[in-house]
Design an enzyme around this catalytic site. Structure first.
Site, PDB file in Angstrom:
ATOM      1  N   ARG A  57       0.826  -1.222   0.000  1.00  0.00           N
ATOM      2  CA  ARG A  57       0.000   0.000   0.000  1.00  0.00           C
ATOM      3  C   ARG A  57       0.852   1.261   0.000  1.00  0.00           C
ATOM      4  O   ARG A  57       0.431   2.307  -0.455  1.00  0.00           O
ATOM      5  CB  ARG A  57      -0.961  -0.024   1.200  1.00  0.00           C
ATOM      6  CG  ARG A  57      -1.739   1.257   1.381  1.00  0.00           C
ATOM      7  CD  ARG A  57      -3.007   1.088   2.217  1.00  0.00           C
ATOM      8  NE  ARG A  57      -2.876   0.194   3.331  1.00  0.00           N
ATOM      9  CZ  ARG A  57      -2.312   0.506   4.518  1.00  0.00           C
ATOM     10  NH1 ARG A  57      -1.826   1.709   4.727  1.00  0.00           N
ATOM     11  NH2 ARG A  57      -2.248  -0.390   5.477  1.00  0.00           N
ATOM     12  N   TYR A 110     -16.264  17.517 -14.995  1.00  0.00           N
ATOM     13  CA  TYR A 110     -16.599  16.111 -14.812  1.00  0.00           C
ATOM     14  C   TYR A 110     -17.559  15.976 -13.624  1.00  0.00           C
ATOM     15  O   TYR A 110     -17.271  16.426 -12.517  1.00  0.00           O
ATOM     16  CB  TYR A 110     -15.327  15.288 -14.587  1.00  0.00           C
ATOM     17  CG  TYR A 110     -15.618  13.843 -14.317  1.00  0.00           C
ATOM     18  CD1 TYR A 110     -16.393  13.091 -15.198  1.00  0.00           C
ATOM     19  CD2 TYR A 110     -15.144  13.221 -13.177  1.00  0.00           C
ATOM     20  CE1 TYR A 110     -16.686  11.771 -14.941  1.00  0.00           C
ATOM     21  CE2 TYR A 110     -15.423  11.890 -12.921  1.00  0.00           C
ATOM     22  CZ  TYR A 110     -16.205  11.172 -13.808  1.00  0.00           C
ATOM     23  OH  TYR A 110     -16.504   9.862 -13.552  1.00  0.00           O
ATOM     24  N   ASP A 182      -6.970  19.362 -13.598  1.00  0.00           N
ATOM     25  CA  ASP A 182      -7.279  18.068 -14.204  1.00  0.00           C
ATOM     26  C   ASP A 182      -6.884  18.143 -15.677  1.00  0.00           C
ATOM     27  O   ASP A 182      -7.501  18.866 -16.464  1.00  0.00           O
ATOM     28  CB  ASP A 182      -8.782  17.771 -14.039  1.00  0.00           C
ATOM     29  CG  ASP A 182      -9.135  16.342 -14.456  1.00  0.00           C
ATOM     30  OD1 ASP A 182      -8.488  15.831 -15.380  1.00  0.00           O
ATOM     31  OD2 ASP A 182     -10.069  15.772 -13.862  1.00  0.00           O
ATOM     32  N   LYS A 207      -8.137   7.078 -19.041  1.00  0.00           N
ATOM     33  CA  LYS A 207      -8.477   7.626 -20.349  1.00  0.00           C
ATOM     34  C   LYS A 207      -7.280   7.555 -21.302  1.00  0.00           C
ATOM     35  O   LYS A 207      -6.852   6.468 -21.640  1.00  0.00           O
ATOM     36  CB  LYS A 207      -9.000   9.057 -20.161  1.00  0.00           C
ATOM     37  CG  LYS A 207     -10.094   9.175 -19.079  1.00  0.00           C
ATOM     38  CD  LYS A 207     -11.285   8.338 -19.436  1.00  0.00           C
ATOM     39  CE  LYS A 207     -12.491   8.498 -18.538  1.00  0.00           C
ATOM     40  NZ  LYS A 207     -12.292   8.304 -17.112  1.00  0.00           N
TER      41      LYS A 207
END
Ligand code: PLP
Length: 392
Positions: A57, A110, A182, A207
């Site tokens: 992690r 978004y 972003d 994406k």
């Protein structure tokens, strides 16, 4: 057009062959635990006094290779990888605000980022003012004494709106506010927000970076000190760490990013031009068109091209749905940025959770179709779109 160096960088960034027996493709380290040589070594690595790995992690060599890659492509000092774009969005925001703070963000962006910010307001007393991000000064008008973050998304999802990054950064710096951009739609091939002064860049690597619609992932880039702080909170406490296999898929996708983006740019530019003269199309949103409200800003800050995303306004719900049902080469689906062309109807899909009046106010009409133009032959794509428009 982009200079040669980005094409070379996309292929080679992040490599660490000498640490991996010369492996040209970075190995996938599945191990969740890394052995220490002795107790002192363990203490040093565990307490981050020495670089190393100890628990999945908190760091992994495959993920770290991807983080070096995106940092180099975005011209930032360091990168950080996550299990999804939203994990990167939430980590970057939560590391920079506390209860009582305030954020300024675009009114059109978004939808899940919008909903996340609303969730913070409803549950954690972190309020967001949503502004018309097409006008940089609207960020300044919304500043309060407790404003901590300016959120930027340019070009935006789904209307492909463009925000003047340099001007928003200027207002932020005057007020001691952190800027987070972003860069999912543009990718570093087309735009590098850090070069324009932004503090943190976020990506849905699901994406264009992954590029093949086969991996969900998120990335952040920024100064080492800033990302280290986010890492301590995000990876350790929130736990949205990327899986090694996912990191490897994104890293592999990035090797062809420059080639793919070049083609996405060319195809979308040609498609936007065709759509803009079609009698059944009420409006086309594409930063490369002179008709785009911020075309000049896009020309200045999108140095590699205008991207593969187009907003197509077909006015009515019926027309929008008929069009997305009518395509044959393009796929009807709600993601974007893959090699295949994908269309979706915003009002009934991605933006259905936003109240209709708010959606319309943000410019997302009942007939808006979001078009992710892929890398297929442009003649095939044009023929497909024309036959689908015939049905409208
Ligand atoms: N940012 C933008 C601009 C997006 O389009 C998306 C997803 O569509 C996200 C962030 C969230 O990314 P993910 O779906 O990988 O969580």
């Amino acid at each position: 057009m982009k200079d040669e160096s980005f094409f070379t960088l996309a292929v080679h960034a992040g490599e660490a062959r000498s640490e991996n027996h010369g492996a040209v493709s970075v190995p996938i380290y599945n191990s969740t635990v890394f052995a220490f040589t002795d107790a002192d070594d363990g203490a040093a690595i565990h307490n981050e006094l020495k670089h190393g790995y100890y628990y999945g992690r908190n760091g992994n060599p495959t993920a770290e290779a991807l983080e070096r890659t995106i940092a180099q492509l975005e011209n930032g000092e360091a990168g950080l990888s996550f299990t999804s774009g939203m994990a990167a969005v939430s980590a970057s925001v939560l590391a920079n605000v506390k209860s009582g703070d305030h954020i300024v963000a675009p009114e059109s962006m978004y939808s899940t980022t919008t909903n996340f910010l609303k969730h913070l307001a409803a549950n954690f007393d972190v309020e967001t003012t949503f502004v018309d991000a097409g006008h940089a000064e609207s960020y300044g008008e919304a500043v309060r004494p407790n404003t901590k973050v300016f959120w930027i998304e340019t070009p935006s999802n789904p209307l492909v709106k463009v925000t003047d990054i340099r001007s928003v950064v200027g207002i932020a710096k005057e007020n001691g506010i952190v800027t987070i951009a972003d860069n999912t739609f543009a990718t570093p091939f087309n735009q590098r927000p850090i070069d324009l002064g932004v503090d943190i860049v976020i990506h849905s690597a699901t994406k264009y970076l992954g590029g093949h619609s086969d991996v969900t992932a998120g990335l952040l880039v920024g100064r080492s000190e800033v990302l280290n702080n986010i890492r301590k909170v995000a990876s350790k406490l929130y736990g949205g760490t990327i899986a090694p296999q996912a990191a490897w898929l994104v890293a592999r996708g990035i090797k062809t990013l420059a080639l793919r983006m070049q083609r996405h740019n060319e195809n979308a530019y040609a498609m936007a031009n065709m759509l803009s003269t079609h009698p059944k199309v009420a409006g086309v949103y594409y930063p490369g068109l002179v008709s785009h409200s911020n075309h000049n800003i896009a020309r200045e800050q999108m140095t590699g091209g205008f991207g593969g995303m187009i907003g197509v306004d077909l006015e009515t719900l019926k027309a929008g749905k008929t069009f997305v049902n009518g395509v044959e080469v393009c796929t009807l689906g709600t993601s974007l940025g893959g090699v295949e062309s994908i269309v979706q109807h915003s009002a009934t899909m991605t933006h259905s959770a936003i109240p209709a009046d708010e959606r319309i106010r943000a410019g997302i009409s009942d007939g808006l179709v979001r078009f992710s133009v892929g890398i297929e032959d442009i003649q095939d794509l044009k023929a497909d779109v024309l036959q689908a428009l015939e049905k409208v």
